[in-house]
Design a protein around this motif. Sequence first.
Motif, PDB file in Angstrom:
ATOM      1  N   GLU A 103       0.870  -1.212  -0.051  1.00 16.89           N
ATOM      2  CA  GLU A 103      -0.067  -0.075  -0.014  1.00 16.89           C
ATOM      3  C   GLU A 103       1.000   1.165  -0.044  1.00 16.89           C
ATOM      4  O   GLU A 103       0.559   2.206  -0.506  1.00 16.89           O
ATOM      5  CB  GLU A 103      -0.867   0.034   1.363  1.00 16.89           C
ATOM      6  CG  GLU A 103      -2.276  -1.011   1.118  1.00 16.89           C
ATOM      7  CD  GLU A 103      -3.089  -0.963   2.259  1.00 16.89           C
ATOM      8  OE1 GLU A 103      -2.768  -0.296   3.229  1.00 16.89           O
ATOM      9  OE2 GLU A 103      -3.963  -1.726   2.288  1.00 16.89           O
ATOM     10  N   ARG A 104       2.184   1.064   0.929  1.00 15.71           N
ATOM     11  CA  ARG A 104       2.845   2.339   0.707  1.00 15.71           C
ATOM     12  C   ARG A 104       3.561   2.536  -0.743  1.00 15.71           C
ATOM     13  O   ARG A 104       3.742   3.871  -0.905  1.00 15.71           O
ATOM     14  CB  ARG A 104       4.060   2.032   1.877  1.00 15.71           C
ATOM     15  CG  ARG A 104       3.453   2.354   3.263  1.00 15.71           C
ATOM     16  CD  ARG A 104       4.474   2.524   4.129  1.00 15.71           C
ATOM     17  NE  ARG A 104       5.475   1.493   4.520  1.00 15.71           N
ATOM     18  CZ  ARG A 104       5.459   0.157   5.228  1.00 15.71           C
ATOM     19  NH1 ARG A 104       4.338   0.168   5.914  1.00 15.71           N
ATOM     20  NH2 ARG A 104       6.054  -0.671   5.125  1.00 15.71           N
ATOM     21  N   GLU A 148       2.208   1.794  -3.467  1.00 19.18           N
ATOM     22  CA  GLU A 148       1.105   2.093  -4.402  1.00 19.18           C
ATOM     23  C   GLU A 148       0.841   3.720  -4.180  1.00 19.18           C
ATOM     24  O   GLU A 148       0.598   4.555  -4.853  1.00 19.18           O
ATOM     25  CB  GLU A 148      -0.229   1.622  -3.975  1.00 19.18           C
ATOM     26  CG  GLU A 148       0.090   0.073  -4.457  1.00 19.18           C
ATOM     27  CD  GLU A 148      -1.388  -1.021  -4.286  1.00 19.18           C
ATOM     28  OE1 GLU A 148      -2.122  -0.133  -3.514  1.00 19.18           O
ATOM     29  OE2 GLU A 148      -1.469  -1.849  -4.762  1.00 19.18           O
ATOM     30  N   VAL A 149       0.805   4.196  -2.680  1.00 17.83           N
ATOM     31  CA  VAL A 149       0.793   5.669  -2.229  1.00 17.83           C
ATOM     32  C   VAL A 149       1.656   6.441  -2.897  1.00 17.83           C
ATOM     33  O   VAL A 149       1.737   7.637  -3.557  1.00 17.83           O
ATOM     34  CB  VAL A 149       0.393   5.732  -0.791  1.00 17.83           C
ATOM     35  CG1 VAL A 149       0.663   7.324  -0.522  1.00 17.83           C
ATOM     36  CG2 VAL A 149      -0.654   5.186  -0.255  1.00 17.83           C
ATOM     37  N   GLN A 150       3.085   5.833  -2.726  1.00 19.26           N
ATOM     38  CA  GLN A 150       4.173   6.541  -3.217  1.00 19.26           C
ATOM     39  C   GLN A 150       4.206   6.729  -4.745  1.00 19.26           C
ATOM     40  O   GLN A 150       4.624   7.854  -5.357  1.00 19.26           O
ATOM     41  CB  GLN A 150       5.755   5.647  -2.901  1.00 19.26           C
ATOM     42  CG  GLN A 150       5.784   6.146  -1.352  1.00 19.26           C
ATOM     43  CD  GLN A 150       6.971   5.194  -0.900  1.00 19.26           C
ATOM     44  OE1 GLN A 150       7.627   4.511  -1.580  1.00 19.26           O
ATOM     45  NE2 GLN A 150       7.273   5.469   0.308  1.00 19.26           N
ATOM     46  N   ALA A 163       1.549   6.748  -6.723  1.00 16.68           N
ATOM     47  CA  ALA A 163       0.491   7.602  -6.994  1.00 16.68           C
ATOM     48  C   ALA A 163       0.945   8.975  -6.680  1.00 16.68           C
ATOM     49  O   ALA A 163       0.587  10.123  -7.582  1.00 16.68           O
ATOM     50  CB  ALA A 163      -0.609   7.341  -6.154  1.00 16.68           C
ATOM     51  N   LYS A 164       1.759   9.191  -5.746  1.00 16.20           N
ATOM     52  CA  LYS A 164       2.218  10.676  -5.397  1.00 16.20           C
ATOM     53  C   LYS A 164       3.246  11.097  -6.744  1.00 16.20           C
ATOM     54  O   LYS A 164       3.319  12.093  -6.929  1.00 16.20           O
ATOM     55  CB  LYS A 164       2.939  10.766  -4.086  1.00 16.20           C
ATOM     56  CG  LYS A 164       1.953  10.804  -3.052  1.00 16.20           C
ATOM     57  CD  LYS A 164       2.544  10.719  -1.628  1.00 16.20           C
ATOM     58  CE  LYS A 164       1.644  10.879  -0.349  1.00 16.20           C
ATOM     59  NZ  LYS A 164       2.064  10.946   0.876  1.00 16.20           N
ATOM     60  N   GLU A 224       1.470  12.171  -9.475  1.00 19.04           N
ATOM     61  CA  GLU A 224       0.842  13.232  -9.543  1.00 19.04           C
ATOM     62  C   GLU A 224       1.918  14.390  -9.714  1.00 19.04           C
ATOM     63  O   GLU A 224       1.626  15.340 -10.429  1.00 19.04           O
ATOM     64  CB  GLU A 224       0.128  13.306  -8.108  1.00 19.04           C
ATOM     65  CG  GLU A 224      -0.602  14.613  -7.787  1.00 19.04           C
ATOM     66  CD  GLU A 224      -1.272  14.528  -6.412  1.00 19.04           C
ATOM     67  OE1 GLU A 224      -1.961  15.713  -6.212  1.00 19.04           O
ATOM     68  OE2 GLU A 224      -1.263  13.584  -5.937  1.00 19.04           O
TER      69      GLU A 224
END
Length: 344
Positions: free
Chosen positions: A14-15, A17-19, A21-22, A25
């Motif tokens: 999950e981390r 995936e969040v990284q 995505a960031k 972005e």
Amino acid sequence: MATAVYEKARLKKEREEVQEAKRKEREGKDKLREEQRQRFEEEKQRKREERERRKLEKERERERLKEEKKKYAQRLKLWNKPREDMECEDLKELPSPMPVRTRLPAELFGEALMVLEFLRAFGEAFNLKDEFPEGITLEVLEEALVGTDPEGPLCELLFFFLTAIFQALDEEQEEVAKDQAEDLWEALDDDSDPTQSALTAVASLAAAWPQLHQGSGLKQLDLDSCTLSEILRLYILASGADCNHSNAKFRYQKQGGFTVMDDPCVELRVSDPALLKRLSCTPVYDLSPGEKLKILQALLGKLLTLASCRDLIEDCVDEQKAARQELREIRAEQHRRKREEIAL
């Protein structure tokens, strides 16, 4: 332990995936900023090019106007330069002339027009309507010069001239009687010239002839178609008799220093004595057109030398000057109003 390991792996995923995505972005924002920066640079470049283009156009327009002004100045200088008519570029075909059909000889046409112009200009002042109620035209003048009818237009024309001269002379004599010359007779001493003295003496004898032989002055004789020729001859012979010391001041002030040599009838008498000799035995109606025209010109010139005619000319000149001054003032007022409207 297996559950803890699974949970740990899930959190790590999950981390990540969040990284991810960031990161995506941030890349999207960077890409958007780059696109905006590129658009800004393109717009800036386009505006700079537009300014340069307008500047070049203005420079070219100034150069064009400067060149046109220079060419206009050259054309104007060339236009104002004197040159032959045949060298002009805008020459046009002359209109077909209309022939003037007249019974007068060609060499007399100009003098006849001069007489006609005088009658048109001064006829009203000397009551031309009394002799010619319908006015006078070139055809009437032709008939007067070419015709031989004793009751024709020549008789009426000579009546007009002699009557006008006699009336004007009577008015001048009244003015002379009010203001006798006592101080200016030396300024206009006709006796200093033997020729003028002789002409004045001959004219005085001719002026006294009607009083001696017919019992009345020349102006009091009955003027009709039968006596016209003789009265005309006597008047021409007597012209210049009134140029004496008694009216010297009047001639100096009102007639510009008029002397006997300035009299057109005296000039006719001196230059063409054969005409007067012929007039003594031939009616004026039977003279040639050239001789009739000489007599009319002499009478016309005599009228122009009289003070009444000179005063009329001076009054007309004064009226014309006043009218021109009034016109200039009106134009100046119009220009002033136009400037005020433009300023407003």
